[in-house]
Design a protein around this motif. Structure first.
Motif, PDB file in Angstrom:
ATOM      1  N   LYS A  59       4.504 107.073  28.225  1.00 20.79           N
ATOM      2  CA  LYS A  59       4.616 108.479  28.603  1.00 20.79           C
ATOM      3  C   LYS A  59       3.726 108.779  29.811  1.00 20.79           C
ATOM      4  CE  LYS A  59       5.357 111.992  25.483  1.00 20.79           C
ATOM      5  NZ  LYS A  59       4.968 112.900  24.401  1.00 20.79           N
TER       6      LYS A  59
ATOM      7  N   GLN B  21       5.090 107.496  33.188  1.00 23.24           N
ATOM      8  CA  GLN B  21       6.221 108.240  33.729  1.00 23.24           C
ATOM      9  C   GLN B  21       5.752 109.441  34.545  1.00 23.24           C
ATOM     10  OE1 GLN B  21       8.571 109.274  30.366  1.00 23.24           O
ATOM     11  NE2 GLN B  21       9.462 107.242  30.152  1.00 23.24           N
ATOM     12  N   LYS B  22       4.650 110.032  34.159  1.00 25.32           N
ATOM     13  CA  LYS B  22       4.168 111.238  34.827  1.00 25.32           C
ATOM     14  C   LYS B  22       3.613 110.957  36.211  1.00 25.32           C
ATOM     15  CE  LYS B  22       3.142 114.120  30.869  1.00 25.32           C
ATOM     16  NZ  LYS B  22       2.130 114.873  30.164  1.00 25.32           N
TER      17      LYS B  22
ATOM     18  N   GLU C  50       3.423 103.988  23.073  1.00 25.09           N
ATOM     19  CA  GLU C  50       4.234 105.144  23.450  1.00 25.09           C
ATOM     20  C   GLU C  50       3.466 106.057  24.407  1.00 25.09           C
ATOM     21  OE1 GLU C  50       5.381 106.984  19.800  1.00 25.09           O
ATOM     22  OE2 GLU C  50       6.826 105.405  19.306  1.00 25.09           O
TER      23      GLU C  50
END
Length: 64
Positions: free
Chosen positions: A46, A49-50, A42
């Motif tokens: 995450k 995506q940044k 996870e």
């Protein structure tokens, strides 16, 4: 017909091991490991995506 054997003899196949029985301690460790892998997955999703780290860095100007 020759009675000599050439080359190496193939090793005998080992019998497959049966299903392993786990006690409570082993089950806890396996569950903990699965949870850690899930959390790590996870975090990777995450972070991807940044984009780049921090968002701001050294900026190059167009002037010389």
């Amino acid at each position: 017909m020759s009675s000599k054997q050439g080359g190496k003899l193939k090793p005998l196949k080992q019998p497959k091991s049966g299903k392993k029985e786990y006690d409570e301690h082993d089950m806890e460790l396996m569950q903990k490991k699965k949870d850690e892998e899930k959390a790590l997955k996870e975090l990777r999703a995450k972070a991807s995506q940044k984009g780049s780290f921090g968002g701001t860095g050294l900026k190059k100007s167009g002037k010389k």
